[in-house]
Design a protein around this motif. Structure first.
Motif, PDB file in Angstrom:
ATOM      1  N   GLY A 137       0.823  -1.210   0.000  1.00 17.24           N
ATOM      2  CA  GLY A 137       0.000   0.000   0.000  1.00 17.24           C
ATOM      3  C   GLY A 137       0.857   1.261   0.000  1.00 17.24           C
ATOM      4  N   MET A 138       1.887   1.287   0.839  1.00 21.40           N
ATOM      5  CA  MET A 138       2.776   2.447   0.856  1.00 21.40           C
ATOM      6  C   MET A 138       3.571   2.553  -0.442  1.00 21.40           C
ATOM      7  SD  MET A 138       4.085   2.719   4.791  1.00 21.40           S
ATOM      8  CE  MET A 138       4.596   1.015   4.955  1.00 21.40           C
ATOM      9  N   ALA A 139       3.972   1.403  -0.993  1.00 24.06           N
ATOM     10  CA  ALA A 139       4.682   1.423  -2.274  1.00 24.06           C
ATOM     11  C   ALA A 139       3.770   1.920  -3.391  1.00 24.06           C
ATOM     12  CB  ALA A 139       5.212   0.024  -2.589  1.00 24.06           C
ATOM     13  N   MET A 140       2.489   1.559  -3.331  1.00 20.19           N
ATOM     14  CA  MET A 140       1.552   2.047  -4.345  1.00 20.19           C
ATOM     15  C   MET A 140       1.365   3.556  -4.218  1.00 20.19           C
ATOM     16  SD  MET A 140      -2.351   0.987  -5.222  1.00 20.19           S
ATOM     17  CE  MET A 140      -3.088   2.015  -3.995  1.00 20.19           C
ATOM     18  N   GLN A 141       1.304   4.070  -3.005  1.00 18.60           N
ATOM     19  CA  GLN A 141       1.182   5.518  -2.831  1.00 18.60           C
ATOM     20  C   GLN A 141       2.419   6.238  -3.361  1.00 18.60           C
ATOM     21  OE1 GLN A 141       0.372   5.987   1.328  1.00 18.60           O
ATOM     22  NE2 GLN A 141      -1.717   5.232   1.129  1.00 18.60           N
ATOM     23  N   PHE A 142       3.591   5.677  -3.135  1.00 24.29           N
ATOM     24  CA  PHE A 142       4.816   6.254  -3.686  1.00 24.29           C
ATOM     25  C   PHE A 142       4.759   6.226  -5.212  1.00 24.29           C
ATOM     26  CE2 PHE A 142       9.148   5.706  -5.322  1.00 24.29           C
ATOM     27  CZ  PHE A 142       9.725   6.875  -4.856  1.00 24.29           C
ATOM     28  N   GLY A 143       4.282   5.112  -5.780  1.00 22.13           N
ATOM     29  CA  GLY A 143       4.149   5.015  -7.230  1.00 22.13           C
ATOM     30  C   GLY A 143       3.157   6.024  -7.792  1.00 22.13           C
ATOM     31  N   LEU A 144       2.071   6.278  -7.056  1.00 18.02           N
ATOM     32  CA  LEU A 144       1.107   7.292  -7.494  1.00 18.02           C
ATOM     33  C   LEU A 144       1.735   8.679  -7.521  1.00 18.02           C
ATOM     34  CD1 LEU A 144      -2.215   6.217  -5.768  1.00 18.02           C
ATOM     35  CD2 LEU A 144      -1.823   6.493  -8.208  1.00 18.02           C
ATOM     36  N   VAL A 145       2.535   8.985  -6.519  1.00 23.98           N
ATOM     37  CA  VAL A 145       3.221  10.280  -6.501  1.00 23.98           C
ATOM     38  C   VAL A 145       4.154  10.393  -7.697  1.00 23.98           C
ATOM     39  CG1 VAL A 145       4.906  11.672  -5.228  1.00 23.98           C
ATOM     40  CG2 VAL A 145       2.993  10.622  -4.030  1.00 23.98           C
ATOM     41  N   ARG A 146       4.923   9.345  -7.962  1.00 31.05           N
ATOM     42  CA  ARG A 146       5.844   9.365  -9.105  1.00 31.05           C
ATOM     43  C   ARG A 146       5.087   9.443 -10.432  1.00 31.05           C
ATOM     44  NH1 ARG A 146      11.063  10.376  -7.954  1.00 31.05           N
ATOM     45  NH2 ARG A 146      11.492   9.399  -9.934  1.00 31.05           N
ATOM     46  N   LEU A 147       3.940   8.781 -10.514  1.00 32.33           N
ATOM     47  CA  LEU A 147       3.119   8.822 -11.723  1.00 32.33           C
ATOM     48  C   LEU A 147       2.570  10.230 -11.950  1.00 32.33           C
ATOM     49  CD1 LEU A 147       1.813   7.158 -14.018  1.00 32.33           C
ATOM     50  CD2 LEU A 147      -0.102   6.754 -12.492  1.00 32.33           C
ATOM     51  N   ILE A 148       2.110  10.880 -10.894  1.00 30.57           N
ATOM     52  CA  ILE A 148       1.570  12.235 -11.009  1.00 30.57           C
ATOM     53  C   ILE A 148       2.673  13.229 -11.359  1.00 30.57           C
ATOM     54  CG2 ILE A 148       0.513  14.111  -9.680  1.00 30.57           C
ATOM     55  CD1 ILE A 148      -1.081  11.903  -8.214  1.00 30.57           C
ATOM     56  N   GLN A 149       3.875  13.015 -10.821  1.00 25.47           N
ATOM     57  CA  GLN A 149       4.990  13.907 -11.127  1.00 25.47           C
ATOM     58  C   GLN A 149       5.440  13.784 -12.575  1.00 25.47           C
ATOM     59  OE1 GLN A 149       7.986  12.896  -8.270  1.00 25.47           O
ATOM     60  NE2 GLN A 149       7.162  14.285  -6.717  1.00 25.47           N
ATOM     61  N   GLY A 150       5.093  12.670 -13.224  1.00 22.70           N
ATOM     62  CA  GLY A 150       5.402  12.519 -14.642  1.00 22.70           C
ATOM     63  C   GLY A 150       6.728  11.881 -14.966  1.00 22.70           C
ATOM     64  N   ARG A 151       7.396  11.313 -13.999  1.00 24.31           N
ATOM     65  CA  ARG A 151       8.684  10.669 -14.261  1.00 24.31           C
ATOM     66  C   ARG A 151       8.460   9.173 -14.453  1.00 24.31           C
ATOM     67  NH1 ARG A 151      10.734  13.699  -9.251  1.00 24.31           N
ATOM     68  NH2 ARG A 151      11.140  15.738 -10.113  1.00 24.31           N
ATOM     69  N   GLY A 152       8.827   8.654 -15.593  1.00 22.79           N
ATOM     70  CA  GLY A 152       8.690   7.226 -15.855  1.00 22.79           C
ATOM     71  C   GLY A 152       7.249   6.764 -15.863  1.00 22.79           C
ATOM     72  N   ARG A 153       6.397   7.502 -16.537  1.00 21.91           N
ATOM     73  CA  ARG A 153       4.955   7.207 -16.502  1.00 21.91           C
ATOM     74  C   ARG A 153       4.597   5.770 -16.876  1.00 21.91           C
ATOM     75  NH1 ARG A 153       0.992  11.484 -16.170  1.00 21.91           N
ATOM     76  NH2 ARG A 153       2.072  13.443 -15.959  1.00 21.91           N
ATOM     77  N   PRO A 154       5.147   5.184 -17.922  1.00 23.08           N
ATOM     78  CA  PRO A 154       4.731   3.799 -18.241  1.00 23.08           C
ATOM     79  C   PRO A 154       5.055   2.818 -17.119  1.00 23.08           C
ATOM     80  CG  PRO A 154       5.876   4.760 -20.099  1.00 23.08           C
ATOM     81  CD  PRO A 154       6.031   5.718 -18.958  1.00 23.08           C
TER      82      PRO A 154
END
Length: 181
Positions: A41-58
């Protein structure tokens, strides 16, 4: 230097409040389920932050999608096998279950049987009634290590899905355009 604005701090407070409320509810329901879901769950939240920031979207898109699917599938861990007379007997042959348990429960049961030898010395620290600081630190370390090992398959699957998504996007974007298009 980046400064946090009030909106960012309020979002952080809401996320922390949701995490704490879900954590308390899962702690009261099933501590092992909390340990299995907390890390991913915490890793998914970190991934959501990275996805929103636009780095490495795929990569992060595939990672978050797989993590969300695994977290939702983890809810089936609450449904173990049901036996006609209650729990199966400790000695003697086990009766056939009236409900065999969910597929997710059976898969995790196999993983638990694989990792059980690691946890034999750690189980003694779970649910201790002592409240001295050293005992609480040891118990917190035992839960943290259990949570990390219990969530390794989920983290590996999410990582592989992220890498597969990134490879597929690179493959599709490197193809020359079709002459029919």
């Amino acid at each position: 230097m980046n400064h946090f604005n009030v909106r960012t701090l309020m979002i952080a407070v809401v996320v922390i409040a949701i995490n704490l409320s879900v954590g308390i509810a899962l702690w009261r329901l099933d501590k092992t389920l909390l340990c299995r879901i907390a890390v991913i769950g915490m890793a998914m939240q970190f991934g959501l932050v990275r996805l929103i920031q636009g780095r490495g979207r795929p990569f992060w898109g595939g990672y978050v999608a797989a993590a969300a699917a695994l977290i939702s599938a983890s809810s089936f861990l609450v449904f173990p096998p049901q036996f006609a007379g209650g729990a199966p007997p400790v000695f003697g042959p086990a009766p056939a279950p009236t409900y065999p348990g969910s597929v997710m429960w059976r898969a995790w049961d196999r993983y638990d049987r694989f990792t059980d030898p690691l946890w034999a010395p750690v189980y003694s620290f779970f649910d201790q009634a002592e409240f001295d600081p050293l005992s609480l630190r040891v118990q917190a370390a035992a839960y943290a290590s259990y949570a990390l090992v219990a969530s390794l398959p989920q983290l590996a699957i999410a990582l592989l899905c992220g890498l597969a998504t990134q490879a597929a996007v690179r493959l599709l974007s490197s193809r020359p355009p079709s002459p029919l298009a």
